[in-house]
Design a protein around this motif. Structure first.
Motif, PDB file in Angstrom:
ATOM      1  N   LYS A  17       6.380  87.487  71.253  1.00 36.98           N
ATOM      2  CA  LYS A  17       6.616  88.368  72.399  1.00 36.98           C
ATOM      3  C   LYS A  17       8.103  88.693  72.505  1.00 36.98           C
ATOM      4  CE  LYS A  17       2.416  87.745  74.340  1.00 36.98           C
ATOM      5  NZ  LYS A  17       1.508  88.598  74.951  1.00 36.98           N
ATOM      6  N   THR A  18       8.533  89.739  71.826  1.00 38.11           N
ATOM      7  CA  THR A  18       9.929  90.159  71.893  1.00 38.11           C
ATOM      8  C   THR A  18      10.104  91.132  73.050  1.00 38.11           C
ATOM      9  OG1 THR A  18       9.552  91.949  70.330  1.00 38.11           O
ATOM     10  CG2 THR A  18      10.308  89.857  69.425  1.00 38.11           C
ATOM     11  N   LYS A  19      11.343  91.255  73.522  1.00 32.86           N
ATOM     12  CA  LYS A  19      11.683  92.198  74.582  1.00 32.86           C
ATOM     13  C   LYS A  19      12.735  93.158  74.052  1.00 32.86           C
ATOM     14  CE  LYS A  19      10.826  89.008  78.374  1.00 32.86           C
ATOM     15  NZ  LYS A  19      11.411  88.338  79.531  1.00 32.86           N
ATOM     16  N   ARG A  20      12.798  94.336  74.663  1.00 28.43           N
ATOM     17  CA  ARG A  20      13.800  95.330  74.295  1.00 28.43           C
ATOM     18  C   ARG A  20      15.068  95.054  75.095  1.00 28.43           C
ATOM     19  NH1 ARG A  20      13.433  97.881  70.008  1.00 28.43           N
ATOM     20  NH2 ARG A  20      14.650  99.544  70.852  1.00 28.43           N
ATOM     21  N   TYR A  21      16.199  95.090  74.417  1.00 28.42           N
ATOM     22  CA  TYR A  21      17.492  94.860  75.054  1.00 28.42           C
ATOM     23  C   TYR A  21      18.446  95.985  74.699  1.00 28.42           C
ATOM     24  CZ  TYR A  21      16.096  90.073  76.090  1.00 28.42           C
ATOM     25  OH  TYR A  21      15.440  88.967  76.572  1.00 28.42           O
ATOM     26  N   ARG A  22      19.459  96.148  75.536  1.00 25.02           N
ATOM     27  CA  ARG A  22      20.542  97.100  75.283  1.00 25.02           C
ATOM     28  C   ARG A  22      21.854  96.360  75.485  1.00 25.02           C
ATOM     29  NH1 ARG A  22      21.307 102.433  74.858  1.00 25.02           N
ATOM     30  NH2 ARG A  22      23.280 103.289  75.537  1.00 25.02           N
ATOM     31  N   CYS A  23      22.742  96.475  74.508  1.00 23.19           N
ATOM     32  CA  CYS A  23      24.054  95.857  74.602  1.00 23.19           C
ATOM     33  C   CYS A  23      24.935  96.711  75.509  1.00 23.19           C
ATOM     34  CB  CYS A  23      24.684  95.731  73.218  1.00 23.19           C
ATOM     35  SG  CYS A  23      26.330  94.992  73.261  1.00 23.19           S
ATOM     36  N   LEU A  24      25.549  96.096  76.502  1.00 25.23           N
ATOM     37  CA  LEU A  24      26.411  96.817  77.434  1.00 25.23           C
ATOM     38  C   LEU A  24      27.813  97.038  76.867  1.00 25.23           C
ATOM     39  CD1 LEU A  24      25.310  95.057  80.740  1.00 25.23           C
ATOM     40  CD2 LEU A  24      24.501  97.228  79.797  1.00 25.23           C
ATOM     41  N   ASP A  25      28.126  96.400  75.748  1.00 25.21           N
ATOM     42  CA  ASP A  25      29.439  96.587  75.125  1.00 25.21           C
ATOM     43  C   ASP A  25      29.436  97.695  74.072  1.00 25.21           C
ATOM     44  OD1 ASP A  25      30.605  94.634  76.687  1.00 25.21           O
ATOM     45  OD2 ASP A  25      30.283  93.050  75.222  1.00 25.21           O
ATOM     46  N   CYS A  26      28.430  97.700  73.176  1.00 27.83           N
ATOM     47  CA  CYS A  26      28.425  98.701  72.095  1.00 27.83           C
ATOM     48  C   CYS A  26      27.292  99.721  72.218  1.00 27.83           C
ATOM     49  CB  CYS A  26      28.376  98.021  70.729  1.00 27.83           C
ATOM     50  SG  CYS A  26      26.784  97.281  70.306  1.00 27.83           S
ATOM     51  N   GLY A  27      26.339  99.505  73.150  1.00 29.72           N
ATOM     52  CA  GLY A  27      25.261 100.460  73.354  1.00 29.72           C
ATOM     53  C   GLY A  27      24.083 100.311  72.412  1.00 29.72           C
ATOM     54  N   ASN A  28      24.056  99.287  71.588  1.00 27.08           N
ATOM     55  CA  ASN A  28      22.986  99.073  70.624  1.00 27.08           C
ATOM     56  C   ASN A  28      21.686  98.705  71.336  1.00 27.08           C
ATOM     57  OD1 ASN A  28      21.712  98.652  68.110  1.00 27.08           O
ATOM     58  ND2 ASN A  28      22.242  96.488  68.152  1.00 27.08           N
ATOM     59  N   SER A  44      27.926  90.326  70.923  1.00 26.77           N
ATOM     60  CA  SER A  44      28.182  90.148  72.351  1.00 26.77           C
ATOM     61  C   SER A  44      26.947  89.591  73.048  1.00 26.77           C
ATOM     62  CB  SER A  44      28.544  91.499  72.977  1.00 26.77           C
ATOM     63  OG  SER A  44      28.628  91.387  74.383  1.00 26.77           O
ATOM     64  N   ASP A  45      27.174  88.813  74.098  1.00 31.76           N
ATOM     65  CA  ASP A  45      26.048  88.335  74.899  1.00 31.76           C
ATOM     66  C   ASP A  45      25.929  89.128  76.201  1.00 31.76           C
ATOM     67  OD1 ASP A  45      28.234  87.365  76.241  1.00 31.76           O
ATOM     68  OD2 ASP A  45      27.521  85.307  76.400  1.00 31.76           O
ATOM     69  N   ASN A  46      26.653  90.240  76.304  1.00 27.98           N
ATOM     70  CA  ASN A  46      26.632  91.124  77.463  1.00 27.98           C
ATOM     71  C   ASN A  46      25.510  92.146  77.266  1.00 27.98           C
ATOM     72  OD1 ASN A  46      27.301  92.405  79.839  1.00 27.98           O
ATOM     73  ND2 ASN A  46      29.048  93.493  78.970  1.00 27.98           N
ATOM     74  N   VAL A  47      24.245  91.689  77.430  1.00 28.72           N
ATOM     75  CA  VAL A  47      23.094  92.522  77.175  1.00 28.72           C
ATOM     76  C   VAL A  47      22.193  92.573  78.415  1.00 28.72           C
ATOM     77  CG1 VAL A  47      23.104  92.040  74.705  1.00 28.72           C
ATOM     78  CG2 VAL A  47      21.711  90.634  76.211  1.00 28.72           C
ATOM     79  N   GLU A  48      21.393  93.646  78.517  1.00 28.96           N
ATOM     80  CA  GLU A  48      20.436  93.756  79.608  1.00 28.96           C
ATOM     81  C   GLU A  48      19.041  93.997  79.039  1.00 28.96           C
ATOM     82  OE1 GLU A  48      21.214  97.066  82.168  1.00 28.96           O
ATOM     83  OE2 GLU A  48      20.983  98.542  80.581  1.00 28.96           O
ATOM     84  N   CYS A  49      18.054  93.434  79.709  1.00 28.39           N
ATOM     85  CA  CYS A  49      16.666  93.612  79.307  1.00 28.39           C
ATOM     86  C   CYS A  49      16.188  94.972  79.804  1.00 28.39           C
ATOM     87  CB  CYS A  49      15.814  92.494  79.887  1.00 28.39           C
ATOM     88  SG  CYS A  49      14.089  92.559  79.368  1.00 28.39           S
ATOM     89  N   LYS A  50      15.512  95.723  78.942  1.00 26.84           N
ATOM     90  CA  LYS A  50      15.048  97.059  79.310  1.00 26.84           C
ATOM     91  C   LYS A  50      13.609  97.057  79.802  1.00 26.84           C
ATOM     92  CE  LYS A  50      16.323 100.479  76.764  1.00 26.84           C
ATOM     93  NZ  LYS A  50      16.490 101.371  75.626  1.00 26.84           N
ATOM     94  N   GLU A  51      12.923  95.916  79.813  1.00 27.10           N
ATOM     95  CA  GLU A  51      11.521  95.856  80.234  1.00 27.10           C
ATOM     96  C   GLU A  51      11.401  95.304  81.631  1.00 27.10           C
ATOM     97  OE1 GLU A  51       9.460  93.678  77.212  1.00 27.10           O
ATOM     98  OE2 GLU A  51       9.568  95.356  75.859  1.00 27.10           O
TER      99      GLU A  51
END
Length: 51
Positions: A17-28, A44-51
């Motif tokens: 069960k993976t989740k989608r993430y977006r990096c807030l530093d590089c936008g990946n 970077s560990d500055n990420v947000e979950c998109k789900e």
């Protein structure tokens, strides 16, 4: 020969069960798993979950 741990488990990665993430530093945008998600592009560990 020296080894640690037990035998390798046969894991089907598609069933995890993976989740989608977006990096807030590089936008990946990427899929992640676990409690401490790190961006694979910039580490970077500055990420947000998109789900």
């Amino acid at each position: 020969m020296c080894s640690t741990g037990g035998p390798m488990a046969d894991i089907d990665l598609k069933k995890l069960k993976t989740k989608r993430y977006r990096c807030l530093d590089c936008g990946n945008d990427f899929k992640g798993l676990g409690r401490k998600v790190i961006c694979p592009s910039c580490q970077s560990d500055n990420v947000e979950c998109k789900e």
